[in-house]
Design a protein around this motif. Structure first.
Motif, PDB file in Angstrom:
ATOM      1  N   ALA A 165       0.809  -1.222   0.000  1.00 28.03           N
ATOM      2  CA  ALA A 165       0.000   0.000   0.000  1.00 28.03           C
ATOM      3  C   ALA A 165       0.838   1.266   0.000  1.00 28.03           C
ATOM      4  O   ALA A 165       0.327   2.347  -0.301  1.00 28.03           O
ATOM      5  CB  ALA A 165      -0.933   0.002   1.217  1.00 28.03           C
ATOM      6  N   GLY A 166       2.128   1.159   0.318  1.00 30.08           N
ATOM      7  CA  GLY A 166       2.988   2.335   0.321  1.00 30.08           C
ATOM      8  C   GLY A 166       3.710   2.571  -0.992  1.00 30.08           C
ATOM      9  O   GLY A 166       4.500   3.504  -1.105  1.00 30.08           O
ATOM     10  N   HIS A 167       3.433   1.729  -1.985  1.00 30.96           N
ATOM     11  CA  HIS A 167       4.125   1.819  -3.275  1.00 30.96           C
ATOM     12  C   HIS A 167       3.175   2.325  -4.348  1.00 30.96           C
ATOM     13  O   HIS A 167       2.120   1.742  -4.589  1.00 30.96           O
ATOM     14  CB  HIS A 167       4.677   0.446  -3.659  1.00 30.96           C
ATOM     15  CG  HIS A 167       5.394   0.426  -4.979  1.00 30.96           C
ATOM     16  ND1 HIS A 167       5.345  -0.650  -5.831  1.00 30.96           N
ATOM     17  CD2 HIS A 167       6.165   1.360  -5.599  1.00 30.96           C
ATOM     18  CE1 HIS A 167       6.056  -0.386  -6.912  1.00 30.96           C
ATOM     19  NE2 HIS A 167       6.562   0.826  -6.796  1.00 30.96           N
ATOM     20  N   TRP A 168       3.563   3.423  -4.994  1.00 26.76           N
ATOM     21  CA  TRP A 168       2.808   4.007  -6.100  1.00 26.76           C
ATOM     22  C   TRP A 168       3.750   4.151  -7.289  1.00 26.76           C
ATOM     23  O   TRP A 168       4.934   4.450  -7.114  1.00 26.76           O
ATOM     24  CB  TRP A 168       2.269   5.388  -5.718  1.00 26.76           C
ATOM     25  CG  TRP A 168       1.239   5.383  -4.626  1.00 26.76           C
ATOM     26  CD1 TRP A 168       1.445   5.176  -3.299  1.00 26.76           C
ATOM     27  CD2 TRP A 168      -0.160   5.606  -4.778  1.00 26.76           C
ATOM     28  NE1 TRP A 168       0.266   5.256  -2.608  1.00 26.76           N
ATOM     29  CE2 TRP A 168      -0.742   5.526  -3.495  1.00 26.76           C
ATOM     30  CE3 TRP A 168      -0.985   5.876  -5.874  1.00 26.76           C
ATOM     31  CZ2 TRP A 168      -2.103   5.703  -3.277  1.00 26.76           C
ATOM     32  CZ3 TRP A 168      -2.344   6.057  -5.660  1.00 26.76           C
ATOM     33  CH2 TRP A 168      -2.889   5.967  -4.379  1.00 26.76           C
ATOM     34  N   SER A 169       3.236   3.977  -8.515  1.00 23.17           N
ATOM     35  CA  SER A 169       4.150   4.032  -9.655  1.00 23.17           C
ATOM     36  C   SER A 169       3.435   4.313 -10.966  1.00 23.17           C
ATOM     37  O   SER A 169       2.216   4.166 -11.091  1.00 23.17           O
ATOM     38  CB  SER A 169       4.908   2.706  -9.783  1.00 23.17           C
ATOM     39  OG  SER A 169       4.020   1.648 -10.106  1.00 23.17           O
ATOM     40  N   THR A 170       4.245   4.717 -11.929  1.00 27.24           N
ATOM     41  CA  THR A 170       3.881   4.733 -13.341  1.00 27.24           C
ATOM     42  C   THR A 170       5.150   4.468 -14.116  1.00 27.24           C
ATOM     43  O   THR A 170       6.240   4.858 -13.677  1.00 27.24           O
ATOM     44  CB  THR A 170       3.251   6.069 -13.773  1.00 27.24           C
ATOM     45  OG1 THR A 170       2.783   5.961 -15.121  1.00 27.24           O
ATOM     46  CG2 THR A 170       4.252   7.211 -13.704  1.00 27.24           C
ATOM     47  N   GLU A 171       5.044   3.790 -15.251  1.00 24.93           N
ATOM     48  CA  GLU A 171       6.227   3.481 -16.049  1.00 24.93           C
ATOM     49  C   GLU A 171       6.020   3.901 -17.495  1.00 24.93           C
ATOM     50  O   GLU A 171       4.981   3.624 -18.103  1.00 24.93           O
ATOM     51  CB  GLU A 171       6.566   1.984 -15.966  1.00 24.93           C
ATOM     52  CG  GLU A 171       7.006   1.552 -14.570  1.00 24.93           C
ATOM     53  CD  GLU A 171       7.640   0.164 -14.533  1.00 24.93           C
ATOM     54  OE1 GLU A 171       7.609  -0.544 -15.566  1.00 24.93           O
ATOM     55  OE2 GLU A 171       8.168  -0.209 -13.465  1.00 24.93           O
ATOM     56  N   LEU A 172       7.026   4.615 -18.017  1.00 25.29           N
ATOM     57  CA  LEU A 172       7.084   5.032 -19.420  1.00 25.29           C
ATOM     58  C   LEU A 172       5.861   5.846 -19.833  1.00 25.29           C
ATOM     59  O   LEU A 172       5.346   5.712 -20.946  1.00 25.29           O
ATOM     60  CB  LEU A 172       7.257   3.814 -20.333  1.00 25.29           C
ATOM     61  CG  LEU A 172       8.512   2.965 -20.055  1.00 25.29           C
ATOM     62  CD1 LEU A 172       8.514   1.728 -20.940  1.00 25.29           C
ATOM     63  CD2 LEU A 172       9.776   3.785 -20.272  1.00 25.29           C
ATOM     64  N   ALA A 173       5.402   6.701 -18.920  1.00 29.82           N
ATOM     65  CA  ALA A 173       4.290   7.599 -19.246  1.00 29.82           C
ATOM     66  C   ALA A 173       4.780   8.678 -20.207  1.00 29.82           C
ATOM     67  O   ALA A 173       5.850   9.265 -20.013  1.00 29.82           O
ATOM     68  CB  ALA A 173       3.738   8.234 -17.976  1.00 29.82           C
TER      69      ALA A 173
END
Length: 321
Positions: A165-173
């Motif tokens: 729950a403490g991990h947020w992400s986006t990749e290659l946006a």
């Protein structure tokens, strides 16, 4: 690159590595191994890529995206003691410590985090991984556009991990060239929102000009360096400082992390994720704003490299590790 052939070596100092590998994941996340290096029998600390080692076509693509890293593990830190992202010239990785004190206006919260931003100025893409503690109830996280001390519009939304729950992400946006220009001008920041702080609970400015942070030491390591002499005065059990604070190795974490300073109660001795506002750091550096004497009392004082290790540990979340 066309063949995927890999060659080279890694030289380590100050770590008794048990393995060195090249793995696949963006900064701020972990991934599987791609290449295993071998310890050089003739040169201590040297690990070599085996002759004939190859990357797959997908791994070559990952390399060009900044998605490969070198990691050295040890018996003390089997998940990894040293790590370095492999980045081509068009890719830059920037780390940002997240703290409530960076919000506009500042927020008081017992939480911290670290954001890792990977920006490809050629492809105009951004990858961000945020790892935070104390904000598991967060409802949103995003990269916004504004300079430090100001707020601005959302650039990229981050997705919450289904497991952590403490991990947020986006990749290659995808972003625009103008957006990359704002990154270069230090006008990106990460903002984490909670129900209690709907405008933002944690914020970290992504400073494209900042040098990479020093590798975070563990508290176990700091007990033998930065904090080695503390217990000679801070014995615990006394009615007033210094003896009222117990800085023996077994008690140091409970005595400093998240605990208000006696000399300046508005500050925590160690504020996880926020070294700049941790009173321990100010005392070690002899800041003009401290009450009383610089520590260690009477000297010799710590060199800046050792103090930077304390800062790195705090900015990484001040874990009891």
């Amino acid at each position: 690159l066309g063949t995927g052939a890999v060659s080279g070596k890694v030289t380590l100092n100050g770590v008794n590595a048990t393995a060195v590998t090249i793995n696949e994941a963006f900064a701020g996340s972990t991934g599987p191994g791609a290449i295993t290096l071998a310890a050089n029998a003739g040169t201590a600390g040297e690990w070599d890529v085996a002759a004939g080692a190859l990357l797959t076509a997908d791994q070559v693509t990952a390399l060009l995206e900044g998605k490969l890293y070198v990691i050295a593990t040890s018996a003390a830190n089997p998940a990894g003691e040293l790590r370095g992202q492999i980045t081509p010239a068009n890719v830059k990785v920037t780390f940002a410590a997240l703290a409530g004190s960076q919000e506009v206006p500042p927020v008081t919260i017992a939480a911290s985090g670290m954001a890792a931003a990977t920006v490809d100025a050629l492809a105009n893409t951004v990858t961000v991984h945020v790892n935070a503690t104390g904000v598991n109830d967060a409802t949103a996280a995003e990269v916004d556009t504004a300079a430090a001390g100001a707020t601005g519009p959302k650039l990229v939304a981050l997705t919450k991990d289904n497991v952590n729950a403490g991990h947020w992400s986006t990749e290659l946006a995808g972003v625009s060239a103008a957006d990359v220009g704002n990154y270069t001008a230090n006008k990106w920041y990460v903002n984490v929102v909670t129900p209690a702080d709907p405008s933002g609970a944690l914020r970290g400015q992504i400073d494209a000009t900042a040098a990479p942070p020093p590798a975070a030491a563990t508290l176990t390591q700091l007990k033998t360096t930065a904090f080695a002499v503390c217990a000679s005065c801070h014995t615990g059990g006394g009615a007033a400082l210094p003896s009222s604070m117990d800085l023996h190795p077994a008690q140091i974490y409970a005595s400093i992390v998240g605990v208000a300073s006696v000399e300046q109660p508005a500050l925590k001795r160690v504020a996880p994720g926020d070294a700049a506002n941790s009173y321990v750091v100010q005392k070690l550096e002899g800041a003009a704003t401290i009450t009383g004497a610089r520590m260690p009392f009477g000297g010799p004082y710590l060199d800046q490299a050792t103090i930077d290790q304390v800062k790195a540990w705090i900015n990484a979340g001040a874990q009891n590790n």
